[in-house]
Enzyme design. Sequence first.
Site, mmCIF file in Angstrom:
data_model
loop_
_atom_site.group_PDB
_atom_site.id
_atom_site.type_symbol
_atom_site.label_atom_id
_atom_site.label_comp_id
_atom_site.label_asym_id
_atom_site.label_seq_id
_atom_site.Cartn_x
_atom_site.Cartn_y
_atom_site.Cartn_z
ATOM 1 N N TYR A 127 0.853 -1.190 0.000
ATOM 2 C CA TYR A 127 0.000 0.000 0.000
ATOM 3 C C TYR A 127 0.884 1.234 0.000
ATOM 4 C CZ TYR A 127 -3.732 3.264 0.949
ATOM 5 O OH TYR A 127 -4.625 4.300 0.836
ATOM 6 N N GLN A 189 -10.846 0.134 1.295
ATOM 7 C CA GLN A 189 -11.320 -0.686 0.180
ATOM 8 C C GLN A 189 -10.168 -1.372 -0.557
ATOM 9 O OE1 GLN A 189 -11.722 2.589 0.553
ATOM 10 N NE2 GLN A 189 -11.372 3.731 -1.339
ATOM 11 N N ASN A 212 -3.333 5.846 6.277
ATOM 12 C CA ASN A 212 -4.049 6.584 7.314
ATOM 13 C C ASN A 212 -4.748 5.620 8.267
ATOM 14 O OD1 ASN A 212 -6.346 5.692 5.965
ATOM 15 N ND2 ASN A 212 -6.747 7.666 4.987
ATOM 16 N N SER A 235 3.813 9.639 12.279
ATOM 17 C CA SER A 235 5.269 9.619 12.324
ATOM 18 C C SER A 235 5.816 10.242 13.609
ATOM 19 C CB SER A 235 5.832 10.357 11.113
ATOM 20 O OG SER A 235 7.198 10.083 10.950
ATOM 21 N N GLN A 257 9.544 15.887 10.914
ATOM 22 C CA GLN A 257 8.460 14.963 11.249
ATOM 23 C C GLN A 257 7.156 15.713 11.503
ATOM 24 O OE1 GLN A 257 8.947 11.469 11.008
ATOM 25 N NE2 GLN A 257 10.594 12.578 10.004
ATOM 26 N N HIS A 260 4.768 16.181 8.632
ATOM 27 C CA HIS A 260 4.147 14.989 8.058
ATOM 28 C C HIS A 260 2.645 14.981 8.264
ATOM 29 C CE1 HIS A 260 6.458 11.858 6.174
ATOM 30 N NE2 HIS A 260 7.435 11.963 7.040
ATOM 31 N N GLU A 325 9.771 5.742 16.668
ATOM 32 C CA GLU A 325 9.995 5.307 15.293
ATOM 33 C C GLU A 325 11.406 5.688 14.838
ATOM 34 O OE1 GLU A 325 7.882 6.050 10.925
ATOM 35 O OE2 GLU A 325 7.589 7.493 12.553
ATOM 36 N N HIS A 326 11.743 6.957 14.988
ATOM 37 C CA HIS A 326 13.080 7.466 14.642
ATOM 38 C C HIS A 326 13.745 8.006 15.905
ATOM 39 C CE1 HIS A 326 10.443 8.278 11.055
ATOM 40 N NE2 HIS A 326 11.408 7.598 10.466
ATOM 41 N N ASP A 359 14.913 8.284 5.402
ATOM 42 C CA ASP A 359 13.657 8.267 4.653
ATOM 43 C C ASP A 359 13.882 7.959 3.181
ATOM 44 O OD1 ASP A 359 11.751 8.640 6.562
ATOM 45 O OD2 ASP A 359 11.428 10.769 6.167
ATOM 46 N N GLU A 413 0.851 -35.434 28.658
ATOM 47 C CA GLU A 413 -0.123 -34.484 28.129
ATOM 48 C C GLU A 413 -1.461 -35.153 27.806
ATOM 49 O OE1 GLU A 413 1.629 -32.352 24.865
ATOM 50 O OE2 GLU A 413 2.977 -31.237 26.171
ATOM 51 N N HIS A 418 -0.570 -39.807 20.091
ATOM 52 C CA HIS A 418 0.769 -39.285 19.815
ATOM 53 C C HIS A 418 1.822 -40.305 20.247
ATOM 54 C CE1 HIS A 418 -1.158 -35.437 19.150
ATOM 55 N NE2 HIS A 418 0.010 -34.830 18.949
#
Length: 429
Positions: A127, A189, A212, A235, A257, A260, A325-326, A359, A413, A418
Amino acid sequence: MIRIIQSSDKVSLQSLLNSRVSNQAEIAGRVAAIMDEVRQSGDNALCGFTRRFDKADLTPEQLRVSEEEIKWAYSQVDQEVLASLRVARKRIEDFHQKQLAKSWFHPEVDGTILGQLILPLDRVGIYVPGGTASYPSSVLMNAIPAKVAGVAQIVMVTPPGEDGRINPYSLVAAAEAGVTEIYKIGGAQAIAALAFGTETIRPVDKITGPGNIYVTLAKRMVYGQVGIDMLAGPSEVLVVADSSANPIYAAADMLSQAEHDSMASAILLTHDPVLAEAVAMEIERQVSKLPREKMAREALANYSAIIITGDVGESLDLANTFAPEHLEIMVDEPFNLLGRIKNAGAIFLGHHSPEPVGDYLAGPNHVLPTNGTARFYSPLNVDTFMKKSSVISFSQQNLQALGQDIIRLAEVEGLKAHANAVRVRLGLE
């Protein structure tokens, strides 16, 4: 203006951590409805949602990008930008080649063979945000590790503009990275189409890439039907700095950042109050020059802060708590602190390693865990697009030697069948 708070202010610190959690219940209901409609109506639902959300009127036959459209894209892009894309592609590919793992087998003296078979996934979906925006770097970061892993079919989805076209830079990046199919759909979708399939789009094995809140929640809902990489949020950058840091650099990196997203987070941790004030002033000076000033100011006011700590050790402890994240380490001897870092998506060491380097073309992936999930998630990588199968070939001699242990464990068990599968081979039944 960005807040300056003391690390001793536990209420403000907790508020900053909690601000990353949003109420998603209402949006989740809308996402579920969108996905149900795609499952029921396939391509017609995709075209309807594309008209509704992207203002693009497409027929099912126009959903897939054609070779002619890719040729058109190459005619539209600036040749210097194309050259830079190719530099980035090569560096990203070289880095991810180093991550490749190989199948292995370990033969034992009695003839037993144990091992691991490592194979690429057959078909993956990536995506890429789109519409009015262009993110060719996200195309490269998602598609290249899949290509390196050996994935045969890489399917890209990205929302079109109102003219029904995909941004030419995104199309060119997809062609350069080896994407095999491109579709003009976005949002929840698109995730539904990749997971469940439609008349035009065959389902994939795994979905990667940031989007998003609708995309993120859709990925959460299809997990189990398909694999996903991670659940990405807004971000984040967190800078740990000492008196050697240049306030101009620190402010610029934090704003990289903040621009963003209005929910992005930019945090500075420093034990130098003078630096803290200088960075705050510098942020105010620089933000007024940004085209996305309004968005950046919202991020700075609501999700960002400068935190004054007692020493660099406390700064690192707080950084590990945030699990950003960073993470930028802007100190005199950054490598001396590397061993103290436990939780971060990507770590940038030194005064000349700003986050945008990562990036675009340093090489490591920029699809990173957010919202504190760096405590247990890793960046997108070649392993994301591979699967591992264990290989077991026991010899008769080894089964004789270990069979009684297997029987005991099975019986404790309560799994008699088994145990019996081993007993019959040992002649005990």
